[in-house]
Each structure stands twice: as structure tokens, then as C-alpha cells.
Design a protein around this motif. Structure first.
Motif, mmCIF file in Angstrom:
data_model
loop_
_atom_site.group_PDB
_atom_site.id
_atom_site.type_symbol
_atom_site.label_atom_id
_atom_site.label_comp_id
_atom_site.label_asym_id
_atom_site.label_seq_id
_atom_site.Cartn_x
_atom_site.Cartn_y
_atom_site.Cartn_z
ATOM 1 N N ALA A 133 0.852 -1.195 0.000
ATOM 2 C CA ALA A 133 0.000 0.000 0.000
ATOM 3 C C ALA A 133 0.881 1.235 0.000
ATOM 4 N N THR B 97 -1.050 -6.290 -5.318
ATOM 5 C CA THR B 97 -2.089 -5.418 -4.765
ATOM 6 C C THR B 97 -1.431 -4.205 -4.112
ATOM 7 N N LYS C 203 -2.717 0.006 -2.498
ATOM 8 C CA LYS C 203 -3.889 0.730 -2.003
ATOM 9 C C LYS C 203 -3.630 2.226 -1.998
ATOM 10 N N TYR D 160 -6.090 -2.702 -7.133
ATOM 11 C CA TYR D 160 -5.859 -1.426 -6.447
ATOM 12 C C TYR D 160 -7.084 -1.120 -5.607
ATOM 13 N N LEU D 161 -6.856 -0.828 -4.331
ATOM 14 C CA LEU D 161 -7.948 -0.630 -3.383
ATOM 15 C C LEU D 161 -7.981 0.792 -2.839
ATOM 16 N N HIS E 222 -7.990 2.503 0.348
ATOM 17 C CA HIS E 222 -7.509 1.962 1.617
ATOM 18 C C HIS E 222 -8.444 2.241 2.793
ATOM 19 N N SER F 80 -11.403 -1.205 0.956
ATOM 20 C CA SER F 80 -10.847 -1.796 2.171
ATOM 21 C C SER F 80 -11.469 -1.137 3.392
#
Length: 285
Positions: A46, A72, A74, A104-105, A107, A135
């Protein structure tokens, strides 16, 4: 490695290697190399972990084909909003040294979440991202933001372990086949969890350690797990959970451990302010 099908047609490895709180002093680089050598093919980082660059270097130096590694990262809420999120994504790609990010999140679920999500949708459309997700979204936060999105997330990464099994959230996400990723799948080393009689009994029966029993339980629930370790033996053992299967009754016994809450409550007042003041992800830009 077992793969799980996401609702956008992409597949994600069932186990990922998390690098939260691993320093960017060479430690992340070594840990990711160790994980890839052990057989992991999913690395979870992240912007706010401050170690994307070391993850990227380790991927290059591992010798494993990029197409075989699921990455992954974030976006931190400091970069929410459409324009800021576009720049944030570009920064992640640059630090990772990658042409695209597999997942891709967003966060944290605060601020201009909708604008940031629009930027992620655009990033997916132009090939910068393969899959997009969120997330730390509780059912309450999910109901607040998701109806405003043009598309549904593929993943919601949340706290999940036998003491906090996210029962309500799982029911909410199931109709759209949205997968849960577990951060802290081993309860962040909670000694009480590892000492639970049912877990110790199952570990003895299957000749496994407590961590492997916990991860297998979560895996059989369809949860994507992200265990973290910097110890070579533990990195390897966390991956070795596919040569046994818990019975239906054993799964039920494990389910009884649920306490219905975790260590972090995203719905608590003031969480956004606490997180925003915690650090500046651009301080070294």
C-alpha cells in the motif's frame, strides 16, 4: 497455488503475502524475495506502507515472470478525489516500477470516496489496473458509498480472523460475489486465539501448527488471506495449508469462536481524522 475467481473475471491467488509494517530498509525487499522463492504469487502492499519501491525491486529481481505475480496496492485517503486519485495511482505505478497493478484498493472509506472510485474505474478502463476494490468497509459504510458507484468492487479487504468472522458483511457481499480479503488473518498474533482448545486439537489431528489451521479455516470459507511474516520458516508454513481439509463439523466448531468484533472499528467517530494525521504519504516526494 489455488486461485479464486473475482466478479470481474480475473483470478486472484488464495493466499497473499502482506508487507504491512515491514520497514523499507531492505527488510521488505528480502521478505518479498523470500516469499516469492517459497511459492507466493500474490504480494499485498500500500502507499501508506511506504515500501512499494522495495516490493517492485524484489519482483524484478526474483526472476519470476511479472504475469505470474499478482500485485495489490492501495490508495491512501490523503489522495482521495478524482484528480488526486489519478495522480496517486500514477505514483504507485512509478514506485512499484510496474506497467499495471493487478488490484488497487481504496484503503480507507472516508472523504471523497466516490471521486476516488471514479479514478480507479478509469484506471481499470485504460489498463493501469486489472481489478479494483475497497478496504475497511463495514456494512454501514458499504451502504453509504457503494450505491453511488457505477460499478461494484471486486474485493473488500477487512479485518478477519476466527474471533471476527464478519458474518453480516459476508451476507451483504455474497449476492454480487464480492470477495473478502483478510488483513490480520492470524489475529495479529493473538496468543489467546492460538491457544484455543479447538485449534490446538485440530493442529494435533492434522499435524499442523495453529496458524495453518486458522488459515485453512478461512480459506475454506472462501476468504483470501494475507498472512505476514519476516521469518523464513513461517513464510513457508503459512503457504502449506492445501494438503488437508477441515470437516463440516470442524468448520462449525471453528465458527463458534466468533466474538463479532475486531481490534479496529471503522465506524467509530474520529477515525478519519486519526488516520489522516498519522502520517503524510507525500513527505518524501
Amino acid at each position: 497455488m489455488e486461485q479464486i475467481l473475482l466478479n470481474d473475471g480475473n483470478k486472484i491467488p488464495a493466499i497473499g503475502f502482506g508487507v504491512f509494517k515491514i520497514p523499507s530498509d531492505g527488510s521488505t525487499y528480502q521478505a518479498v524475495l523470500e516469499a516469492l522463492n517459497a511459492g507466493y504469487r500474490h504480494i499485498d502492499t500500500a502507499v501508506a506502507y511506504f515500501n512499494e519501491a522495495e516490493v517492485g525491486r524484489a519482483i524484478v529481481d526474483s526472476g519470476v515472470d511479472r504475469k505470474d505475480i499478482f500485485v495489490t496496492s492501495k490508495l491512501w485517503l490523503q489522495d482521495y478525489g478524482y484528480e488526486a486519485a489519478k495522480k496517486g495511482l500514477e505514483t504507485s505505478l512509478k514506485k512499484l516500477g510496474l506497467d499495471y497493478i493487478d488490484l488497487y484498493l481504496l484503503h480507507q472509506p472516508y472523504g471523497d470516496v466516490v471521486g476516488a472510485w471514479e479514478a480507479l474505474e478509469e484506471g481499470k478502463a485504460n489498463g493501469q489496473i486489472k481489478s479494483i476494490g475497497v478496504s475497511n468497509m463495514t456494512p454501514k459504510l458499504w451502504q453509504k458509498f457503494i450505491p453511488q458507484f457505477k460499478s461494484v468492487p471486486a474485493v473488500n479487504q477487512v479485518e478477519f480472523n476466527p474471533y471476527f468472522q464478519q458474518t453480516e458483511l459476508r451476507k451483504l457481499l455474497a449476492p454480487n460475489n464480492i470477495k473478502i480479503e483478510a488483513w490480520g488473518p492470524l489475529g495479529q498474533g493473538n496468543r489467546d486465539l492460538f491457544a484455543e482448545p479447538v485449534i490446538k486439537q485440530l493442529a494435533e489431528k492434522y499435524h499442523k501448527d495453529a496458524g495453518q489451521i486458522i488459515l485453512r479455516f478461512e480459506n475454506q470459507l472462501g476468504i483470501i488471506v494475507l498472512p505476514k511474516s519476516t521469518h523464513a520458516a513461517r513464510i513457508k508454513s503459512n503457504l502449506n495449508i492445501f494438503d488437508f481439509e477441515l470437516t463440516e463439523s470442524e468448520m462449525s466448531m471453528m465458527a463458534q469462536l466468533d466474538k463479532g468484533h475486531g481490534s479496529h472499528n471503522p465506524d467509530a467517530p474520529g477515525v478519519k481524522e486519526i488516520l489522516l494525521s498519522a502520517f503524510d504519504v507525500h513527505e518524501n516526494d
